[in-house]
Scaffold this active site. Structure first.
Site, mmCIF file in Angstrom:
data_model
loop_
_atom_site.group_PDB
_atom_site.id
_atom_site.type_symbol
_atom_site.label_atom_id
_atom_site.label_comp_id
_atom_site.label_asym_id
_atom_site.label_seq_id
_atom_site.Cartn_x
_atom_site.Cartn_y
_atom_site.Cartn_z
ATOM 1 N N ARG A 230 0.825 -1.207 0.000
ATOM 2 C CA ARG A 230 0.000 0.000 0.000
ATOM 3 C C ARG A 230 0.859 1.257 0.000
ATOM 4 N NH1 ARG A 230 -3.005 -0.875 -2.679
ATOM 5 N NH2 ARG A 230 -4.632 0.608 -2.078
ATOM 6 N N PHE B 153 3.863 3.750 -2.002
ATOM 7 C CA PHE B 153 3.890 4.411 -3.305
ATOM 8 C C PHE B 153 4.248 3.427 -4.420
ATOM 9 C CE2 PHE B 153 6.714 7.230 -6.113
ATOM 10 C CZ PHE B 153 5.678 7.494 -6.992
ATOM 11 N N LYS C 210 19.021 1.775 4.252
ATOM 12 C CA LYS C 210 18.654 1.035 3.039
ATOM 13 C C LYS C 210 19.834 0.230 2.522
ATOM 14 C CE LYS C 210 15.403 1.768 0.401
ATOM 15 N NZ LYS C 210 14.137 1.057 0.062
#
Length: 607
Positions: A57, A59, A202
């Site tokens: 859900r 982007f 990340k």
């Protein structure tokens, strides 16, 4: 030896044939994907495959889920931390898929591995797209979501015997804030200094997922899209709109020649599907590797900004500001924000990130992703910008929605300046009028202070010049070669009774305010007012003692800049003032009580 040579030849031939079969299978899958995407046809139910989209859900996750469902051969398990799928009105495909059972929703906490295991059990493919675009300013929370969440996903995939795990990383994981990158490839190492904490986390998650490749039968790979944008973007496009509304979008950081890569969101989801197809073919050149993904159309960062702002009806950036000046200002702002947020820094897209992006070249080569996973953009950059602008039409400058969203509440700076014409001019509400007034005041400043004449002679000369111009203008004929010469009406030289009354009231107010402050100081009962007045008088003394002319010039410049800056960073400046004021109040409380208060507090019977 001959027989051995034949055997070796046969083995080599067999390997070549096997490789050709794999390549043909992959190319066939690509053709099927394109045919289904273009024609909207569906696969037979017997060919349906099941996959999981973690962060479905978010982007990129929304785009990926929609694309998988359009292909027609996938059953998609959507995993996210939201209580419900929160289906938008435009997501009719997803709504139908939930109704038909081709899509299932699982609410999962990324820190709860049993929940992850239950959601992905029996599924051969997992797409991992985290929602790092809207993280709160909390390092521990970010670490848990990005790094610990990746650990839990990898361990759950190994336990559930998942065959393929595709991670949506970011090109930010190789960006060094101090250097440009021109056509960078996958050989770039992780930098020593990341541009922000999210990029660092990340990079850790990406390294963790790639290192899990080929363990317990799990094949992994990662994609590194660059500056993703598109409908539903919660970062880049809304930020540009906010900057445009604030008036700062007219400035170009540096010379405006730095280039960047951008990636339309549908191209990212297409690349993720291509990567899964390649892993399904057991290609050694893909598993355990990371690949850059973009639109293959690098452009100047400010050109991209101009395209977006133009499409939404905002002014293009036109003024250049040296990059080093912006960097120093933003460094100071960053330190202030950290101080005001108790040491925490907002990790979402900010002016610091965009300024760094605008001041450096950041372009990446997609040759590896084109060669090994068969990626090529399905939406051009021009088409992607057009679709994005259309989806954000409610933010357009003249749209009813944007007018509705604009707050009717006046800013403190606007109220402080009287909420009238002066406020409009000093706050740059109408740029042409403000610039004209500033230029006129600069000319008057030069005329009265820098020409070497006395103030009285300068005023007399100016009045003589004005009278001469008005007299000459009045002597002109009413029509010159067909051009009508308008006359100046006499009402322009008259002052109404209302204006005179307001002028006298303003003068009275200006007189009453200092007299009220003087009366408070004379009573000796307010240390706060005393310190404020003393500080202002001391600053004024420093300015005047150096040079009154310089002081007036500095005041002129500050009048057209300080109020504008205060309006843009009202909360931050008020926070600083609050901190300083509390410190001063704390120190003032330690001072002895004024004599007037002591005399009033004496008992009536004491001598």
């Amino acid at each position: 030896m001959h027989s051995c040579g034949c055997g070796g030849l046969e083995a080599t031939t067999g390997l070549v044939v096997l490789r050709l079969m794999i390549v043909r299978k992959r190319e066939g899958s690509r053709e099927k994907i394109k045919m289904v995407e273009e024609n909207g046809s569906h696969y037979d139910d017997r060919q349906l495959k099941t996959c999981v989209v973690i962060g479905g859900r978010g982007f990129i996750g929304r785009s990926l889920v929609e694309r998988l469902l359009k292909l027609g051969n996938w059953i998609v398990r959507v995993i996210d931390s939201y209580p419900s799928p929160q289906i938008l009105p435009s997501e009719s495909i997803l709504s139908q898929a939930f109704s038909s059972g081709r899509a299932l929703y699982f609410r999962v906490d990324p820190l709860n591995k049993p929940q992850i295991i239950k959601a992905i059990e029996g599924v051969p493919v997992v797409f991992f797209t985290d929602s790092s675009g809207s993280l709160p300013c909390d390092f521990c929370f970010c670490y848990n979501i990005i790094v610990q969440g990746a650990k839990n996903v990898v361990n759950a995939c190994r336990e559930c015997k998942v065959k393929r795990l595709i991670y949506n990383s970011s090109a930010d994981v190789v960006i060094d804030i101090t250097r440009d990158i021109l056509n960078g490839d996958e050989s770039l190492p992780y930098p020593d200094q990341f541009q922000d904490i999210v990029a660092s986390l990340k990079a850790q998650a990406e390294a963790l997922i790639l290192s899990a490749n080929d363990i317990d039968g799990l094949l992994t790979c990662a994609l590194r899209p660059c500056n993703v944008f598109g409908p539903g973007d919660e970062k880049l496009i809304p930020f540009l709109v906010n900057v445009a509304n604030s008036g700062w979008a007219k400035f170009i950081i540096g010379n405006g020649a730095k280039q960047s890569d951008f990636t339309y969101v549908d191209n990212v989801s297409h690349a993720l599907i291509c990567a899964e197809e390649s892993l399904d073919s057991h290609m050694v050149s893909v598993s355990g590797k990371a690949f850059f993904v973009n639109n293959l159309e690098p452009m100047k960062f400010w050109e991209f900004v101009s395209l977006v702002l133009d499409g939404l009806g905002y002014q293009r950036p036109i003024f250049n500001v040296p990059a080093w000046v912006v960097q120093y200002i933003l460094l100071l702002m960053k330190l202030i924000c950290v101080k005001l947020n108790n040491g925490k820094l907002d990790y979402s897209v900010s002016v610091h990130y965009v300024a760094n992006l605008a001041a450096h070249t950041r372009t990446f080569s997609c040759s590896a992703s084109q060669k090994h996973i068969g990626y090529s953009p399905v939406v051009s950059l021009e088409e992607g910008v057009a679709l994005t602008v259309e989806s954000f039409s409610h933010f357009a400058r003249d749209s009813p929605f944007s007018k509705y969203n604009k707050s009717d509440e006046q800013s403190k700076a606007y109220k402080l300046l009287g909420s009238g014409k002066v406020a409009d001019i000093l706050l740059w509400r109408e740029e042409k009028k403000t610039f004209t007034c500033f230029l006129l005041l600069v000319l008057l400043y030069y005329w009265f202070f820098l020409t070497g004449r006395t103030f009285i002679s300068s005023a007399a000369t100016l009045l003589l010049l004005i009278i001469s111009v008005l007299s000459g203008y009045h002597m002109l004929p009413p029509n010159i070669h067909g051009f009508a010469i308008p006359r100046v009406p006499l009402s322009c030289f008259e002052i109404s009774e209302v204006d005179m009354r307001e002028s006298f009231l303003t003068m009275a107010s200006l007189w009453n305010s200092p007299s009220h402050v003087t009366r408070i100081l004379a009573q000796g009962s307010d240390w706060s007012t005393f310190l404020k007045v003393s500080a202002l008088l001391y600053i004024f003394r420093l300015m005047v003692s150096h040079s009154l002319i310089i002081a007036i010039g500095v005041a002129l410049v500050l009048a057209f800049t300080l109020f504008f800056v205060y309006e843009q960073y009202e909360e931050e400046i008020d926070g600083i003032v609050k901190v300083v004021s509390s410190r001063v109040t704390k120190e003032v409380s330690k001072l002895p009580m004024p004599f007037s208060i002591l005399s009033r507090s004496k008992p009536s019977g004491s001598s």
